[in-house]
Design a protein around this motif. Structure first.
Motif, mmCIF file in Angstrom:
data_model
loop_
_atom_site.group_PDB
_atom_site.id
_atom_site.type_symbol
_atom_site.label_atom_id
_atom_site.label_comp_id
_atom_site.label_asym_id
_atom_site.label_seq_id
_atom_site.Cartn_x
_atom_site.Cartn_y
_atom_site.Cartn_z
ATOM 1 N N SER A 2 0.844 -1.189 0.000
ATOM 2 C CA SER A 2 0.000 0.000 0.000
ATOM 3 C C SER A 2 0.881 1.240 0.000
ATOM 4 N N VAL A 3 0.269 2.391 -0.250
ATOM 5 C CA VAL A 3 1.008 3.659 -0.291
ATOM 6 C C VAL A 3 0.409 4.635 0.713
ATOM 7 N N LEU A 4 1.246 5.114 1.619
ATOM 8 C CA LEU A 4 0.876 6.111 2.616
ATOM 9 C C LEU A 4 1.506 7.439 2.239
ATOM 10 N N ALA A 25 4.824 1.597 8.807
ATOM 11 C CA ALA A 25 4.394 1.265 7.456
ATOM 12 C C ALA A 25 5.581 0.833 6.605
ATOM 13 N N HIS A 30 5.413 -1.228 3.099
ATOM 14 C CA HIS A 30 4.592 -0.289 2.347
ATOM 15 C C HIS A 30 5.435 0.902 1.876
ATOM 16 N N ASN A 118 -0.652 6.564 -6.636
ATOM 17 C CA ASN A 118 -1.837 5.719 -6.425
ATOM 18 C C ASN A 118 -2.044 5.511 -4.923
ATOM 19 N N ASP A 120 -3.131 5.088 -1.179
ATOM 20 C CA ASP A 120 -4.229 4.426 -0.481
ATOM 21 C C ASP A 120 -4.696 5.236 0.719
ATOM 22 N N VAL A 121 -3.746 5.869 1.421
ATOM 23 C CA VAL A 121 -4.047 6.615 2.644
ATOM 24 C C VAL A 121 -3.331 7.957 2.588
ATOM 25 N N THR A 152 -8.563 9.547 -3.475
ATOM 26 C CA THR A 152 -7.847 8.786 -2.443
ATOM 27 C C THR A 152 -8.863 8.224 -1.447
ATOM 28 N N LEU A 257 -3.495 -0.115 5.896
ATOM 29 C CA LEU A 257 -2.359 -0.358 4.997
ATOM 30 C C LEU A 257 -2.081 -1.850 4.936
#
Length: 257
Positions: A2-4, A25, A30, A118, A120-121, A152, A257
Protein backbone atom coordinates in the motif's frame (compact mmCIF):
# COMPACT_ATOMS: atom_id res chain seq x y z
CA UNK A 1 2.06 -3.04 -0.95
CA UNK A 2 0.00 0.00 0.00
CA UNK A 3 1.01 3.66 -0.29
CA UNK A 4 0.88 6.11 2.62
CA UNK A 5 1.19 9.84 1.86
CA UNK A 6 1.69 12.20 4.80
CA UNK A 7 1.02 15.87 4.02
CA UNK A 8 2.65 18.35 6.40
CA UNK A 9 3.09 22.09 6.67
CA UNK A 10 6.79 22.43 7.50
CA UNK A 11 9.92 20.30 7.80
CA UNK A 12 9.81 18.72 11.31
CA UNK A 13 6.00 18.44 11.46
CA UNK A 14 6.27 14.89 10.16
CA UNK A 15 7.77 13.66 13.43
CA UNK A 16 5.20 14.43 16.13
CA UNK A 17 1.96 13.10 14.67
CA UNK A 18 2.96 10.64 11.93
CA UNK A 19 6.57 9.62 12.53
CA UNK A 20 5.60 6.32 14.11
CA UNK A 21 3.03 5.26 11.53
CA UNK A 22 5.51 6.14 8.78
CA UNK A 23 8.22 3.95 10.30
CA UNK A 24 5.82 1.08 10.98
CA UNK A 25 4.39 1.26 7.46
CA UNK A 26 7.88 1.23 5.96
CA UNK A 27 8.91 -1.71 8.16
CA UNK A 28 5.83 -3.60 6.95
CA UNK A 29 6.91 -3.14 3.32
CA UNK A 30 4.59 -0.29 2.35
CA UNK A 31 5.62 2.80 0.38
CA UNK A 32 5.81 6.02 2.38
CA UNK A 33 5.74 9.49 0.83
CA UNK A 34 6.07 12.82 2.66
CA UNK A 35 4.82 16.06 1.12
CA UNK A 36 5.65 19.38 2.76
CA UNK A 37 3.78 22.55 1.84
CA UNK A 38 6.40 25.13 2.85
CA UNK A 39 10.15 25.49 3.30
CA UNK A 40 9.86 26.50 6.97
CA UNK A 41 11.93 29.61 6.30
CA UNK A 42 10.28 31.61 9.11
CA UNK A 43 11.02 29.18 11.90
CA UNK A 44 13.12 30.13 14.91
CA UNK A 45 16.57 28.59 15.29
CA UNK A 46 19.59 28.88 17.62
CA UNK A 47 22.08 31.67 16.94
CA UNK A 48 25.23 30.57 15.17
CA UNK A 49 23.81 27.28 13.94
CA UNK A 50 23.73 28.04 10.21
CA UNK A 51 26.87 27.89 8.11
CA UNK A 52 28.10 30.99 6.31
CA UNK A 53 25.85 31.80 3.34
CA UNK A 54 23.44 29.02 4.34
CA UNK A 55 19.75 29.87 4.59
CA UNK A 56 17.34 28.40 7.11
CA UNK A 57 15.31 26.89 4.26
CA UNK A 58 18.39 25.08 2.95
CA UNK A 59 19.26 23.70 6.36
CA UNK A 60 15.70 22.60 7.09
CA UNK A 61 15.53 20.80 3.75
CA UNK A 62 18.60 18.75 4.70
CA UNK A 63 17.16 18.11 8.15
CA UNK A 64 13.96 16.85 6.55
CA UNK A 65 15.96 14.41 4.43
CA UNK A 66 17.71 13.03 7.52
CA UNK A 67 14.48 12.82 9.49
CA UNK A 68 12.53 11.06 6.76
CA UNK A 69 15.42 8.64 6.25
CA UNK A 70 15.10 7.71 9.92
CA UNK A 71 11.34 7.29 9.48
CA UNK A 72 11.62 5.14 6.36
CA UNK A 73 10.17 7.47 3.72
CA UNK A 74 10.72 6.45 0.11
CA UNK A 75 10.06 9.90 -1.37
CA UNK A 76 9.94 13.49 -0.14
CA UNK A 77 8.17 16.22 -2.11
CA UNK A 78 8.17 19.93 -1.27
CA UNK A 79 5.55 22.24 -2.76
CA UNK A 80 7.84 25.21 -1.91
CA UNK A 81 5.18 27.66 -0.78
CA UNK A 82 6.43 30.52 1.42
CA UNK A 83 6.05 29.92 5.15
CA UNK A 84 3.16 31.94 6.62
CA UNK A 85 4.68 32.41 10.07
CA UNK A 86 2.91 32.01 13.39
CA UNK A 87 -0.66 33.23 13.80
CA UNK A 88 -0.95 37.00 14.19
CA UNK A 89 2.45 37.83 12.65
CA UNK A 90 2.88 40.24 9.69
CA UNK A 91 3.96 37.35 7.44
CA UNK A 92 0.36 36.10 7.51
CA UNK A 93 -0.45 38.96 5.11
CA UNK A 94 1.96 37.81 2.41
CA UNK A 95 -0.34 36.99 -0.55
CA UNK A 96 2.03 34.26 -1.68
CA UNK A 97 2.24 32.59 1.74
CA UNK A 98 0.74 29.12 1.93
CA UNK A 99 -2.13 30.22 4.16
CA UNK A 100 -3.31 32.58 1.40
CA UNK A 101 -2.90 30.45 -1.72
CA UNK A 102 -5.83 29.31 -3.81
CA UNK A 103 -6.98 26.03 -2.29
CA UNK A 104 -8.05 24.54 -5.62
CA UNK A 105 -4.67 25.21 -7.26
CA UNK A 106 -2.67 23.91 -4.29
CA UNK A 107 -4.93 20.88 -4.01
CA UNK A 108 -4.32 20.00 -7.66
CA UNK A 109 -0.57 20.00 -7.02
CA UNK A 110 -0.99 17.59 -4.11
CA UNK A 111 -3.52 15.53 -6.06
CA UNK A 112 -0.91 15.08 -8.78
CA UNK A 113 1.35 13.38 -6.25
CA UNK A 114 -1.52 11.26 -4.95
CA UNK A 115 -2.30 10.10 -8.48
CA UNK A 116 1.34 9.39 -9.30
CA UNK A 117 1.63 7.28 -6.19
CA UNK A 118 -1.84 5.72 -6.43
CA UNK A 119 -2.10 6.59 -2.74
CA UNK A 120 -4.23 4.43 -0.48
CA UNK A 121 -4.05 6.62 2.64
CA UNK A 122 -3.48 10.36 3.05
CA UNK A 123 -2.82 12.00 6.41
CA UNK A 124 -3.56 15.69 6.90
CA UNK A 125 -4.43 17.73 10.03
CA UNK A 126 -7.65 18.38 11.91
CA UNK A 127 -9.58 21.57 10.95
CA UNK A 128 -7.70 23.70 13.50
CA UNK A 129 -4.36 22.41 12.28
CA UNK A 130 -3.68 20.85 15.65
CA UNK A 131 -3.02 24.19 17.36
CA UNK A 132 -4.18 26.98 15.08
CA UNK A 133 -1.11 27.63 12.93
CA UNK A 134 -2.26 29.18 9.61
CA UNK A 135 -0.20 26.78 7.50
CA UNK A 136 -1.52 23.77 9.39
CA UNK A 137 -5.11 24.89 8.91
CA UNK A 138 -4.43 25.30 5.19
CA UNK A 139 -2.97 21.76 5.06
CA UNK A 140 -6.38 20.55 6.22
CA UNK A 141 -8.29 22.43 3.52
CA UNK A 142 -5.86 21.61 0.72
CA UNK A 143 -5.56 17.99 1.78
CA UNK A 144 -9.31 17.40 1.92
CA UNK A 145 -9.77 18.82 -1.57
CA UNK A 146 -6.75 17.00 -3.01
CA UNK A 147 -8.11 13.65 -1.83
CA UNK A 148 -11.42 14.45 -3.52
CA UNK A 149 -9.65 15.31 -6.78
CA UNK A 150 -7.45 12.21 -6.72
CA UNK A 151 -10.05 9.80 -5.36
CA UNK A 152 -7.85 8.79 -2.44
CA UNK A 153 -9.96 6.29 -0.48
CA UNK A 154 -8.80 6.93 3.10
CA UNK A 155 -8.08 10.34 4.63
CA UNK A 156 -6.96 10.66 8.25
CA UNK A 157 -6.71 13.89 10.22
CA UNK A 158 -3.60 13.65 12.38
CA UNK A 159 -4.24 15.29 15.73
CA UNK A 160 -3.43 15.20 19.42
CA UNK A 161 -5.62 13.59 22.05
CA UNK A 162 -6.44 16.64 24.16
CA UNK A 163 -7.57 14.56 27.14
CA UNK A 164 -4.38 12.49 27.03
CA UNK A 165 -2.31 15.69 26.89
CA UNK A 166 -4.11 17.08 29.95
CA UNK A 167 -3.36 13.87 31.85
CA UNK A 168 0.32 14.00 30.91
CA UNK A 169 0.60 17.63 31.97
CA UNK A 170 -0.97 16.89 35.34
CA UNK A 171 1.33 13.90 35.85
CA UNK A 172 4.48 15.83 34.87
CA UNK A 173 4.43 19.20 36.66
CA UNK A 174 8.15 19.58 36.01
CA UNK A 175 7.47 20.19 32.32
CA UNK A 176 8.26 23.81 31.54
CA UNK A 177 5.80 26.30 30.14
CA UNK A 178 7.69 26.13 26.83
CA UNK A 179 6.86 22.43 26.55
CA UNK A 180 3.13 22.95 27.06
CA UNK A 181 0.58 24.07 24.47
CA UNK A 182 -0.49 27.71 24.94
CA UNK A 183 -4.21 26.92 25.13
CA UNK A 184 -4.94 23.29 25.91
CA UNK A 185 -8.66 23.68 25.19
CA UNK A 186 -7.91 24.49 21.54
CA UNK A 187 -5.12 21.94 21.19
CA UNK A 188 -5.87 18.80 19.17
CA UNK A 189 -9.21 17.06 19.61
CA UNK A 190 -10.99 15.52 22.61
CA UNK A 191 -10.74 11.75 22.86
CA UNK A 192 -14.36 11.15 21.86
CA UNK A 193 -13.77 12.78 18.47
CA UNK A 194 -10.82 10.55 17.56
CA UNK A 195 -11.36 7.30 15.67
CA UNK A 196 -7.86 5.85 15.53
CA UNK A 197 -5.11 5.34 18.09
CA UNK A 198 -1.96 3.68 16.78
CA UNK A 199 0.56 2.30 19.28
CA UNK A 200 3.95 3.30 17.85
CA UNK A 201 5.98 2.72 21.02
CA UNK A 202 7.91 -0.07 19.29
CA UNK A 203 9.52 2.51 16.97
CA UNK A 204 9.98 5.32 19.50
CA UNK A 205 13.75 5.20 18.91
CA UNK A 206 13.14 6.17 15.27
CA UNK A 207 10.97 9.10 16.36
CA UNK A 208 13.73 10.25 18.69
CA UNK A 209 16.29 9.98 15.87
CA UNK A 210 14.02 12.07 13.65
CA UNK A 211 13.73 14.70 16.39
CA UNK A 212 17.54 14.90 16.63
CA UNK A 213 17.73 15.37 12.86
CA UNK A 214 15.94 18.73 13.18
CA UNK A 215 18.73 20.60 14.94
CA UNK A 216 17.30 24.02 14.04
CA UNK A 217 14.06 23.17 15.84
CA UNK A 218 15.50 22.55 19.28
CA UNK A 219 12.85 24.94 20.60
CA UNK A 220 10.19 22.42 19.60
CA UNK A 221 12.01 19.21 20.41
CA UNK A 222 14.44 20.29 23.13
CA UNK A 223 12.26 19.41 26.15
CA UNK A 224 11.80 15.87 24.83
CA UNK A 225 15.18 14.89 23.38
CA UNK A 226 16.69 13.65 26.63
CA UNK A 227 13.53 12.14 28.10
CA UNK A 228 13.89 8.55 29.31
CA UNK A 229 12.44 6.16 26.74
CA UNK A 230 9.51 5.34 29.01
CA UNK A 231 8.52 9.00 29.31
CA UNK A 232 9.02 9.65 25.60
CA UNK A 233 6.80 6.69 24.79
CA UNK A 234 4.14 8.02 27.16
CA UNK A 235 4.16 11.36 25.36
CA UNK A 236 4.62 10.23 21.75
CA UNK A 237 4.12 6.46 21.74
CA UNK A 238 0.55 6.74 20.45
CA UNK A 239 -0.40 8.63 17.30
CA UNK A 240 -3.98 9.83 17.08
CA UNK A 241 -6.22 10.36 14.07
CA UNK A 242 -9.77 11.10 13.04
CA UNK A 243 -10.78 9.20 9.92
CA UNK A 244 -12.90 11.32 7.61
CA UNK A 245 -16.28 9.88 6.72
CA UNK A 246 -15.73 7.09 9.23
CA UNK A 247 -18.53 4.70 10.20
CA UNK A 248 -20.20 5.76 13.44
CA UNK A 249 -18.42 4.39 16.50
CA UNK A 250 -15.25 3.44 14.61
CA UNK A 251 -12.33 2.61 16.90
CA UNK A 252 -9.16 1.56 15.09
CA UNK A 253 -5.65 0.66 16.20
CA UNK A 254 -4.03 0.89 12.75
CA UNK A 255 -4.30 2.68 9.43
CA UNK A 256 -5.71 0.61 6.53
CA UNK A 257 -2.36 -0.36 5.00
Amino acid sequence: MSVLVCFHAHPDDEVFTTGGVMRMAADAGHRVVVVTATDGALGEFPDGLLDEYETLAQRRSRELEASTDALGANRVVSLHYPDSGMVGTPENENPEAFCNVDVEKAAERLAEVLREENADVLTIYDPNGGYGHPDHIQVHHVGVRAAELAGTPFVYEASTNRDHMKMLMQANPEWTEEAQPPDIESFGLPADQLTTAVDVSSVISSKRAAMYAHATQVGDFGPFLEMPTEQLAAAFGTEWFRRRNAPEGLSETALPL
